[in-house]
Design a protein around this motif. Structure first.
Motif, PDB file in Angstrom:
ATOM      1  N   ASN A  58       0.826  -1.209   0.000  1.00  0.00           N
ATOM      2  CA  ASN A  58       0.000   0.000   0.000  1.00  0.00           C
ATOM      3  C   ASN A  58       0.857   1.255   0.000  1.00  0.00           C
ATOM      4  OD1 ASN A  58      -2.388  -1.407  -0.075  1.00  0.00           O
ATOM      5  ND2 ASN A  58      -2.686  -1.366   2.137  1.00  0.00           N
ATOM      6  N   LEU A  59       1.933   1.243   0.792  1.00  0.00           N
ATOM      7  CA  LEU A  59       2.839   2.388   0.840  1.00  0.00           C
ATOM      8  C   LEU A  59       3.456   2.645  -0.531  1.00  0.00           C
ATOM      9  CD1 LEU A  59       4.513   4.547   2.399  1.00  0.00           C
ATOM     10  CD2 LEU A  59       6.202   2.729   2.771  1.00  0.00           C
ATOM     11  N   LEU A  60       3.936   1.591  -1.184  1.00  0.00           N
ATOM     12  CA  LEU A  60       4.563   1.756  -2.496  1.00  0.00           C
ATOM     13  C   LEU A  60       3.559   2.228  -3.549  1.00  0.00           C
ATOM     14  CD1 LEU A  60       6.882  -1.391  -2.548  1.00  0.00           C
ATOM     15  CD2 LEU A  60       7.540   1.003  -2.203  1.00  0.00           C
ATOM     16  N   VAL A  61       2.361   1.670  -3.531  1.00  0.00           N
ATOM     17  CA  VAL A  61       1.341   2.067  -4.506  1.00  0.00           C
ATOM     18  C   VAL A  61       0.927   3.518  -4.289  1.00  0.00           C
ATOM     19  CG1 VAL A  61      -1.062   1.697  -5.189  1.00  0.00           C
ATOM     20  CG2 VAL A  61       0.480  -0.249  -4.970  1.00  0.00           C
ATOM     21  N   GLU A  62       0.694   3.914  -3.049  1.00  0.00           N
ATOM     22  CA  GLU A  62       0.291   5.301  -2.779  1.00  0.00           C
ATOM     23  C   GLU A  62       1.413   6.278  -3.090  1.00  0.00           C
ATOM     24  OE1 GLU A  62      -1.422   5.740   1.116  1.00  0.00           O
ATOM     25  OE2 GLU A  62      -2.919   4.197   0.717  1.00  0.00           O
ATOM     26  N   THR A  63       2.659   5.898  -2.819  1.00  0.00           N
ATOM     27  CA  THR A  63       3.786   6.762  -3.154  1.00  0.00           C
ATOM     28  C   THR A  63       3.870   6.966  -4.661  1.00  0.00           C
ATOM     29  OG1 THR A  63       5.014   6.015  -1.213  1.00  0.00           O
ATOM     30  CG2 THR A  63       6.292   7.022  -2.978  1.00  0.00           C
ATOM     31  N   PHE A  64       3.756   5.878  -5.422  1.00  0.00           N
ATOM     32  CA  PHE A  64       3.760   5.980  -6.881  1.00  0.00           C
ATOM     33  C   PHE A  64       2.596   6.833  -7.370  1.00  0.00           C
ATOM     34  CE2 PHE A  64       2.267   4.415 -10.997  1.00  0.00           C
ATOM     35  CZ  PHE A  64       3.381   4.694 -11.773  1.00  0.00           C
ATOM     36  N   HIS A  65       1.439   6.631  -6.754  1.00  0.00           N
ATOM     37  CA  HIS A  65       0.229   7.369  -7.128  1.00  0.00           C
ATOM     38  C   HIS A  65       0.437   8.878  -6.960  1.00  0.00           C
ATOM     39  CE1 HIS A  65      -4.025   8.648  -5.951  1.00  0.00           C
ATOM     40  NE2 HIS A  65      -4.059   8.433  -7.236  1.00  0.00           N
ATOM     41  N   TYR A  66       0.924   9.292  -5.794  1.00  0.00           N
ATOM     42  CA  TYR A  66       1.104  10.729  -5.550  1.00  0.00           C
ATOM     43  C   TYR A  66       2.233  11.315  -6.389  1.00  0.00           C
ATOM     44  CZ  TYR A  66      -2.259  10.516  -1.785  1.00  0.00           C
ATOM     45  OH  TYR A  66      -3.412  10.363  -1.059  1.00  0.00           O
ATOM     46  N   LEU A  67       3.329  10.576  -6.544  1.00  0.00           N
ATOM     47  CA  LEU A  67       4.408  11.080  -7.392  1.00  0.00           C
ATOM     48  C   LEU A  67       3.937  11.238  -8.840  1.00  0.00           C
ATOM     49  CD1 LEU A  67       7.523   9.105  -6.060  1.00  0.00           C
ATOM     50  CD2 LEU A  67       7.020  11.538  -5.783  1.00  0.00           C
ATOM     51  N   SER A  68       3.152  10.291  -9.309  1.00  0.00           N
ATOM     52  CA  SER A  68       2.619  10.379 -10.674  1.00  0.00           C
ATOM     53  C   SER A  68       1.686  11.575 -10.826  1.00  0.00           C
ATOM     54  CB  SER A  68       1.869   9.099 -11.041  1.00  0.00           C
ATOM     55  OG  SER A  68       2.746   8.004 -11.016  1.00  0.00           O
ATOM     56  N   LEU A  69       0.827  11.793  -9.835  1.00  0.00           N
ATOM     57  CA  LEU A  69      -0.082  12.940  -9.898  1.00  0.00           C
ATOM     58  C   LEU A  69       0.690  14.254  -9.931  1.00  0.00           C
ATOM     59  CD1 LEU A  69      -3.049  12.038  -7.542  1.00  0.00           C
ATOM     60  CD2 LEU A  69      -3.118  12.431  -9.988  1.00  0.00           C
ATOM     61  N   PHE A  70       1.708  14.373  -9.081  1.00  0.00           N
ATOM     62  CA  PHE A  70       2.512  15.592  -9.085  1.00  0.00           C
ATOM     63  C   PHE A  70       3.234  15.758 -10.426  1.00  0.00           C
ATOM     64  CE2 PHE A  70       2.381  15.407  -4.339  1.00  0.00           C
ATOM     65  CZ  PHE A  70       1.792  16.644  -4.165  1.00  0.00           C
ATOM     66  N   ALA A  71       3.739  14.669 -10.987  1.00  0.00           N
ATOM     67  CA  ALA A  71       4.433  14.743 -12.276  1.00  0.00           C
ATOM     68  C   ALA A  71       3.469  15.159 -13.388  1.00  0.00           C
ATOM     69  CB  ALA A  71       5.083  13.396 -12.601  1.00  0.00           C
ATOM     70  N   ILE A  72       2.288  14.558 -13.416  1.00  0.00           N
ATOM     71  CA  ILE A  72       1.305  14.916 -14.453  1.00  0.00           C
ATOM     72  C   ILE A  72       0.871  16.369 -14.292  1.00  0.00           C
ATOM     73  CG2 ILE A  72      -1.048  14.469 -15.268  1.00  0.00           C
ATOM     74  CD1 ILE A  72      -0.528  11.490 -14.545  1.00  0.00           C
ATOM     75  N   GLY A  73       0.636  16.795 -13.065  1.00  0.00           N
ATOM     76  CA  GLY A  73       0.268  18.190 -12.820  1.00  0.00           C
ATOM     77  C   GLY A  73       1.373  19.148 -13.236  1.00  0.00           C
ATOM     78  N   ALA A  74       2.615  18.802 -12.910  1.00  0.00           N
ATOM     79  CA  ALA A  74       3.740  19.669 -13.276  1.00  0.00           C
ATOM     80  C   ALA A  74       3.922  19.732 -14.790  1.00  0.00           C
ATOM     81  CB  ALA A  74       5.023  19.164 -12.608  1.00  0.00           C
ATOM     82  N   VAL A  75       3.812  18.600 -15.466  1.00  0.00           N
ATOM     83  CA  VAL A  75       3.962  18.579 -16.923  1.00  0.00           C
ATOM     84  C   VAL A  75       2.841  19.376 -17.585  1.00  0.00           C
ATOM     85  CG1 VAL A  75       3.841  17.048 -18.934  1.00  0.00           C
ATOM     86  CG2 VAL A  75       5.288  16.453 -17.007  1.00  0.00           C
ATOM     87  N   THR A  76       1.619  19.252 -17.062  1.00  0.00           N
ATOM     88  CA  THR A  76       0.492  20.011 -17.613  1.00  0.00           C
ATOM     89  C   THR A  76       0.721  21.515 -17.435  1.00  0.00           C
ATOM     90  OG1 THR A  76      -1.018  18.181 -17.143  1.00  0.00           O
ATOM     91  CG2 THR A  76      -2.004  20.342 -17.498  1.00  0.00           C
ATOM     92  N   ALA A  77       1.144  21.911 -16.245  1.00  0.00           N
ATOM     93  CA  ALA A  77       1.420  23.330 -15.998  1.00  0.00           C
ATOM     94  C   ALA A  77       2.558  23.824 -16.887  1.00  0.00           C
ATOM     95  CB  ALA A  77       1.763  23.549 -14.519  1.00  0.00           C
ATOM     96  N   TRP A  78       3.601  23.011 -17.039  1.00  0.00           N
ATOM     97  CA  TRP A  78       4.737  23.381 -17.877  1.00  0.00           C
ATOM     98  C   TRP A  78       4.301  23.535 -19.342  1.00  0.00           C
ATOM     99  CZ3 TRP A  78       9.350  25.391 -17.488  1.00  0.00           C
ATOM    100  CH2 TRP A  78      10.227  25.305 -18.556  1.00  0.00           C
ATOM    101  N   ALA A  79       3.506  22.590 -19.836  1.00  0.00           N
ATOM    102  CA  ALA A  79       3.039  22.652 -21.228  1.00  0.00           C
ATOM    103  C   ALA A  79       2.162  23.888 -21.441  1.00  0.00           C
ATOM    104  CB  ALA A  79       2.276  21.382 -21.584  1.00  0.00           C
ATOM    105  N   GLY A  80       1.307  24.198 -20.470  1.00  0.00           N
ATOM    106  CA  GLY A  80       0.469  25.389 -20.569  1.00  0.00           C
ATOM    107  C   GLY A  80       1.300  26.662 -20.587  1.00  0.00           C
ATOM    108  N   LEU A  81       2.324  26.705 -19.751  1.00  0.00           N
ATOM    109  CA  LEU A  81       3.200  27.873 -19.704  1.00  0.00           C
ATOM    110  C   LEU A  81       3.973  28.034 -21.009  1.00  0.00           C
ATOM    111  CD1 LEU A  81       4.374  30.197 -18.000  1.00  0.00           C
ATOM    112  CD2 LEU A  81       6.145  28.587 -17.253  1.00  0.00           C
TER     113      LEU A  81
END
Length: 160
Positions: A22-45
């Motif tokens: 559960n720890l590994l899955v949730e860590t991957f989940h949150y890191l992926s969300l932050f990465a997708i959010g950052a890439v989306t913000a970067w692409a928009g900028l």
């Protein structure tokens, strides 16, 4: 006696493995969300800076910014509720098709069957939003039972 010890050891190992998993899955989940959010913000900028550098902004450019906005909102909602809002995916598709339609008509200056096909696809997606909204109001999703209470957007349909 030996059987009880083996069973209790098995239960402890299972519990430890489940907690670690559960720890590994949730860590991957949150890191992926932050990465997708950052890439989306970067692409928009980058898209916005390209528009500023070009010195003019077209309707295509504005619709592209709306696509980035909707993707960012999807990431935010998914981060808060842990559910994917289906309507936002459909909104992104409608915006992308509208952008394609406007681009096609403005560059080719002649309507053809492609315009009809794209318009039909947009209409079909709009009907899909109506169906999803009706289904979510008529058959609301049951909140999942978990150790972590999750906020639910009363109007958000989800892919579970």
């Amino acid at each position: 006696m030996l059987l009880r010890w083996a069973e209790s050891t098995r239960a402890k190992v299972h519990s430890a493995a489940e907690s670690l998993g559960n720890l590994l899955v949730e860590t991957f989940h949150y890191l992926s969300l932050f990465a997708i959010g950052a890439v989306t913000a970067w692409a928009g900028l980058v898209a916005f800076l390209g528009m500023v550098e070009k010195g003019s902004i077209s309707v295509d450019d504005i619709l592209l910014l709306f696509i980035y906005l909707e993707l960012g909102a999807m990431v935010g909602i998914y981060f808060k509720t842990n559910h994917m809002p289906v309507r936002f995916l459909i909104y992104v598709a409608i915006t992308a098709l509208t952008r394609l339609l406007i681009s096609d008509v403005s560059h080719h200056h002649r309507p053809d069957m492609g315009v009809v096909y794209i318009s039909g696809a947009i209409l079909l997606l709009a009907v899909a939003i109506l169906v999803v909204r009706f289904a979510s109001s008529r058959f609301p999703a049951v909140a999942p039972t978990s150790r972590h209470p999750q906020r639910r957007d009363a109007d958000a349909e989800t892919l579970d």
